[in-house]
Design a protein around this motif. Structure first.
Motif, short mmCIF file in Angstrom:
data_model
loop_
_atom_site.label_atom_id
_atom_site.label_comp_id
_atom_site.label_asym_id
_atom_site.label_seq_id
_atom_site.Cartn_x
_atom_site.Cartn_y
_atom_site.Cartn_z
N ILE A 1 0.84 -1.21 0.00
CA ILE A 1 0.00 0.00 0.00
C ILE A 1 0.87 1.25 0.00
O ILE A 1 0.65 2.19 -0.77
CB ILE A 1 -0.94 -0.01 1.23
N SER A 2 1.89 1.26 0.86
CA SER A 2 2.78 2.42 0.96
C SER A 2 3.52 2.67 -0.35
O SER A 2 3.69 3.82 -0.77
CB SER A 2 3.77 2.19 2.10
N ASN B 1 1.86 7.57 -6.12
CA ASN B 1 0.57 8.19 -6.46
C ASN B 1 -0.40 7.24 -7.17
O ASN B 1 -1.26 7.68 -7.94
CB ASN B 1 0.79 9.45 -7.33
N LYS B 2 -0.30 5.94 -6.89
CA LYS B 2 -1.23 4.96 -7.48
C LYS B 2 -2.33 4.66 -6.47
O LYS B 2 -2.50 3.53 -6.01
CB LYS B 2 -0.47 3.70 -7.88
N PHE B 3 -3.08 5.70 -6.15
CA PHE B 3 -4.11 5.57 -5.12
C PHE B 3 -5.26 4.66 -5.56
O PHE B 3 -5.85 3.96 -4.75
CB PHE B 3 -4.65 6.95 -4.74
N SER B 4 -5.54 4.65 -6.86
CA SER B 4 -6.62 3.79 -7.37
C SER B 4 -6.27 2.31 -7.22
O SER B 4 -7.14 1.48 -6.98
CB SER B 4 -6.91 4.11 -8.84
N GLU B 5 -4.96 2.00 -7.33
CA GLU B 5 -4.52 0.61 -7.14
C GLU B 5 -4.76 0.17 -5.69
O GLU B 5 -5.15 -0.97 -5.43
CB GLU B 5 -3.03 0.47 -7.48
N VAL B 6 -4.48 1.08 -4.76
CA VAL B 6 -4.71 0.78 -3.35
C VAL B 6 -6.19 0.54 -3.11
O VAL B 6 -6.58 -0.42 -2.44
CB VAL B 6 -4.21 1.94 -2.44
N GLU B 7 -7.03 1.43 -3.64
CA GLU B 7 -8.48 1.31 -3.45
C GLU B 7 -9.00 -0.02 -4.01
O GLU B 7 -9.79 -0.71 -3.36
CB GLU B 7 -9.18 2.49 -4.15
N LYS B 8 -8.53 -0.38 -5.19
CA LYS B 8 -8.93 -1.63 -5.82
C LYS B 8 -8.51 -2.83 -4.96
O LYS B 8 -9.27 -3.76 -4.73
CB LYS B 8 -8.29 -1.73 -7.21
N LEU B 9 -7.26 -2.78 -4.49
CA LEU B 9 -6.71 -3.86 -3.67
C LEU B 9 -7.52 -4.05 -2.40
O LEU B 9 -7.89 -5.19 -2.03
CB LEU B 9 -5.25 -3.52 -3.32
N LEU B 10 -7.84 -2.95 -1.71
CA LEU B 10 -8.54 -3.03 -0.44
C LEU B 10 -10.01 -3.43 -0.60
O LEU B 10 -10.54 -4.22 0.20
CB LEU B 10 -8.45 -1.68 0.29
N LYS B 11 -10.65 -2.91 -1.62
CA LYS B 11 -12.06 -3.27 -1.84
C LYS B 11 -12.20 -4.74 -2.24
O LYS B 11 -13.17 -5.41 -1.86
CB LYS B 11 -12.68 -2.36 -2.89
N THR B 12 -11.22 -5.24 -2.98
CA THR B 12 -11.22 -6.67 -3.33
C THR B 12 -11.10 -7.52 -2.07
O THR B 12 -11.80 -8.51 -1.88
CB THR B 12 -10.04 -7.00 -4.28
N ALA B 13 -10.19 -7.10 -1.16
CA ALA B 13 -10.00 -7.81 0.10
C ALA B 13 -11.26 -7.77 0.96
O ALA B 13 -11.64 -8.77 1.58
CB ALA B 13 -8.82 -7.21 0.86
N LEU B 14 -11.96 -6.62 0.96
CA LEU B 14 -13.19 -6.49 1.74
C LEU B 14 -14.34 -7.31 1.16
O LEU B 14 -15.16 -7.85 1.90
CB LEU B 14 -13.59 -5.01 1.84
N GLN C 1 -13.10 -8.28 8.10
CA GLN C 1 -11.78 -7.73 8.36
C GLN C 1 -11.82 -6.20 8.23
O GLN C 1 -11.30 -5.61 7.29
CB GLN C 1 -10.73 -8.34 7.43
N ALA C 2 -12.44 -5.58 9.23
CA ALA C 2 -12.74 -4.15 9.17
C ALA C 2 -11.49 -3.27 9.21
O ALA C 2 -11.57 -2.07 8.93
CB ALA C 2 -13.68 -3.78 10.32
N PHE C 3 -10.35 -3.85 9.57
CA PHE C 3 -9.13 -3.03 9.61
C PHE C 3 -8.76 -2.50 8.23
O PHE C 3 -8.04 -1.51 8.11
CB PHE C 3 -7.97 -3.82 10.22
N PHE C 4 -9.29 -3.17 7.16
CA PHE C 4 -9.03 -2.68 5.80
C PHE C 4 -9.58 -1.26 5.62
O PHE C 4 -9.05 -0.48 4.82
CB PHE C 4 -9.64 -3.60 4.75
N TYR C 5 -10.62 -0.91 6.39
CA TYR C 5 -11.22 0.43 6.27
C TYR C 5 -10.25 1.52 6.78
O TYR C 5 -10.33 2.67 6.34
CB TYR C 5 -12.54 0.50 7.04
N VAL C 6 -9.38 1.16 7.71
CA VAL C 6 -8.37 2.12 8.18
C VAL C 6 -7.41 2.45 7.04
O VAL C 6 -7.11 3.61 6.77
CB VAL C 6 -7.59 1.58 9.40
N HIS C 7 -6.93 1.39 6.38
CA HIS C 7 -6.04 1.58 5.22
C HIS C 7 -6.74 2.41 4.14
O HIS C 7 -6.15 3.32 3.56
CB HIS C 7 -5.64 0.23 4.62
N LEU C 8 -8.02 2.07 3.90
CA LEU C 8 -8.78 2.75 2.86
C LEU C 8 -8.98 4.23 3.21
O LEU C 8 -8.81 5.12 2.36
CB LEU C 8 -10.13 2.05 2.68
N GLY C 9 -9.31 4.48 4.48
CA GLY C 9 -9.49 5.86 4.93
C GLY C 9 -8.21 6.67 4.77
O GLY C 9 -8.24 7.81 4.30
N TYR C 10 -7.10 6.08 5.14
CA TYR C 10 -5.82 6.80 5.02
C TYR C 10 -5.46 7.04 3.56
O TYR C 10 -4.86 8.06 3.22
CB TYR C 10 -4.71 6.01 5.71
#
Length: 597
Positions: A59-60, A66-79, A85-94
């Motif tokens: 993620i970092s 600046n590939k924020f969309s890749e992070v969003e895609k990765l986290l939403k897939t995991a969710l 696994q609600a901790f993914f929402y912390v990563h998503l929020g950040y």
């Protein structure tokens, strides 16, 4: 069997490759080569979907490029795969916060926090993620909610650390005290972590908050541990009398163990608070306790009497020997008595008789070593240096690496210094600089530097030999002769050999020791003159704060000149903030100024 070995080999090999890839990716990450690191962490995470370290790094890496969309895609897939696994929402929020989408960030943080109400399983991990992202208030809330839902969970320690980072000391102390309240075994842990905030200044903000928070806790939920912590606080502040009040109250409630009173008495004695030390040790002698504890306390009472020039000291010793006898239990008392006879009464022969008799009672090699150490001291006092060195060397051989052996080695160095055998003295001191006993190590370093800085070069006299002789004469209570030896250093002997001048390294050492000799003789004005010469020569020298403090003390306690005393205490406060005398100087300055201390 072969298949089993093959499976184990493949597993080990796989883990080994993962580790090497991880270290390589970490190297790329730290060097800022995020694209290269991304590829490796992506592979590592795809093969280890439960590894949160790989996920956080991936993620970092995406965010740094600046590939924020890749992070969003990765986290939403995991969710989508596992909504629990609600901790993914912390990563998503950040991830949204990094894009300055504050509203979306807070929305996802809220989802993560609210999830704890229905499932606290990931609460601790959610709190840690908020902490890692420096979202400290969110982290506190996550930990607090988790503890409310799960009574077995205890995150007070982490909450306390976070409040410390935020600079909210009151809340920090409250959290630490909750830890102690929950489990008394957390006492040492709390003491260790709060000690970085507590100073020896009672007016320090942290000290005040610690005390107020503790008193409030004690009022609402009385426990002995709050008195223990108060005693510890007062000891840090060198308010030993207040600490004793707490220790006395604790003992009266539970009259079992006097160790804490004894330890406090020793600390007060070492810091020259003889009044409180005397109260502590006298208190011990009045309790129903073991005879050996009463003897040990009585030993310190005699030390205090000697240090304060009590005229009844000898009667005290004789009374104690009459009460407890001369035997194995009173060997330390006999050694102290011999020291008193030698250095205060100038009766070394009587002292030797006492110690030779004590050798007959000694059963352990440690007791024998203590007696021989003191016998060596007396032999140096009477000028029998070689015999003294034999005693000291015997102790070194018989008790290798023990503190008594280290003391003996220092005495070998000191005696060699007195005899002007500087090379042998330095050889001993080099070993002692790494001593496990801090006091010995400090003394060794001080003497080593004195010799190294001032020893003669190319047979040219430096004055060190005369200084060493003066120190020996003072050790032998021949203070007038010692002064004559020093003063000869400042008198030109002939046209080819001048006396010491302010530019010479040893000049300050000689003058400072001269001032000490004048103080011993109660010639306080002369001492002031010697100290003033050091300041005039070099007010940035190694003795600077020692000189100013000594002058302040002389003006305050001996010469009845509070104005001058204040001036020199101020010098330490404003010009020598790292001085060991700072807190004491500040207290005394405030007292002279009329503040309520």
């Amino acid at each position: 069997m072969k298949q089993l070995f093959l499976l184990i080999f493949i597993t080990i090999t796989s883990v080994s490759f993962c580790q090497s890839d991880y270290y390589l990716a970490e190297d790329y990450y730290r060097e800022g080569e995020y694209e290269k690191a991304t590829q490796i962490f992506k592979n590592l995470y795809s093969n280890n979907l439960f590894n949160t370290t790989y996920l956080s790094r991936l993620i970092s890496c995406y965010q740094e490029t600046n590939k924020f969309s890749e992070v969003e895609k990765l986290l939403k897939t995991a969710l989508d795969k596992d909504p629990k696994q609600a901790f993914f929402y912390v990563h998503l929020g950040y991830n949204y916060q990094r894009q300055q989408l504050t509203e979306l960030a807070e929305k996802n943080y809220a989802i993560a926090l609210n999830s704890i109400d229905t499932n606290s399983f990931y609460g601790g991990f959610i709190g840690r993620l908020f902490k890692d992202y420096n979202l400290l208030d969110h982290a506190i809330l996550a930990y607090t909610k988790t503890m409310a839902k799960n009574k077995k969970a205890d995150y007070n320690f982490r909450i306390a650390q976070i409040y410390g980072e935020k600079g909210n000391l009151k809340k920090m102390f409250e959290a630490y005290f909750k830890l102690v309240d929950k489990n008394i075994e957390n006492y040492d842990l709390v003491k260790r972590y709060t000690s970085s905030y507590i100073t020896d200044d009672a007016k320090n903000e942290a000290n005040i908050l610690f005390r107020k928070t503790l008193l409030k806790k004690s009022a609402s939920n009385p426990k002995d541990v709050w008195n223990v912590l108060l005693s510890w606080l007062f000891t840090q502040q060198k308010d030993y009398n207040k600490a004793f009040t707490q220790e006395k109250a604790l003992y009266k409630r539970n009259p079992v163990d006097l160790n804490s009173v004894f330890d406090l008495g020793k600390i007060a004695f070492e810091n020259k608070d003889y009044s409180t030390a005397k109260e502590c040790f006298y208190f011990i002698t009045q309790q129903k306790t073991l005879q050996i504890e009463k003897i040990e306390a009585s030993l310190y009472l005699t030390k205090i009497a000697v240090a304060t020039n009590n005229p009844e000291v000898e009667k005290m010793f004789l009374s104690l020997f009459n009460q407890y006898g001369k035997n194995t239990s009173t060997i330390k008392l006999q050694v102290e008595y011999a020291d008193f006879l030698t250095f205060k009464k100038d009766k070394p022969n009587e002292a030797k008789t006492v110690l030779e008799e004590a050798l007959n009672y000694s059963r352990s090699r440690f007791d024998k070593a203590r007696i021989k150490l003191k016998l060596g001291d007396i032999l140096v006092f009477t000028g029998n240096y070689n015999k003294a060195l034999i005693y000291f060397s015997q102790i070194q051989t018989q008790l290798k690496n023990h503190e008594l052996a280290q003391q003996a080695r220092f005495k070998v160095a000191q005696t060699s210094y007195y005899k002007a055998d500087f090379a042998w003295a330095k050889a001993q001191l080099k070993v002692l600089k790494g001593s496990t006993t801090q006091l010995i190590a400090n003394d060794a370093l001080e003497l080593f530097l004195k010799i190294t800085d001032n020893e003669p070069v190319d047979s040219i006299p430096s004055g060190l030999k005369q200084l060493a002789k003066a120190e020996l004469l003072s050790y032998q209570n021949k203070n007038e002769e010692a002064l004559t030896e020093l003063q000869g250093l400042f008198t030109p002997k002939n046209v080819f050999e001048n006396g010491l001048t302010p530019g010479e390294v040893i000049y300050d050492d000689v003058l400072f020791f001269e001032a000490k000799l004048f103080i011993k003789q109660k010639k306080y004005e002369d001492a002031i003159v010697s100290l003033s010469k050091i300041i005039a020569a070099d007010n940035q020298g190694i003795y600077a704060d020692d000189v100013y403090y000594e002058m302040a003390e002389l003006y305050n306690n001996q010469l009845n000149n509070p104005e001058k005393a204040s001036e020199y205490y101020q010098k330490i406060i404003f010009d020598y903030s790292s001085s060991i005398y700072l807190v004491d100087a500040r207290k005394k300055y405030r007292k002279l100024r009329g503040d309520k201390v």
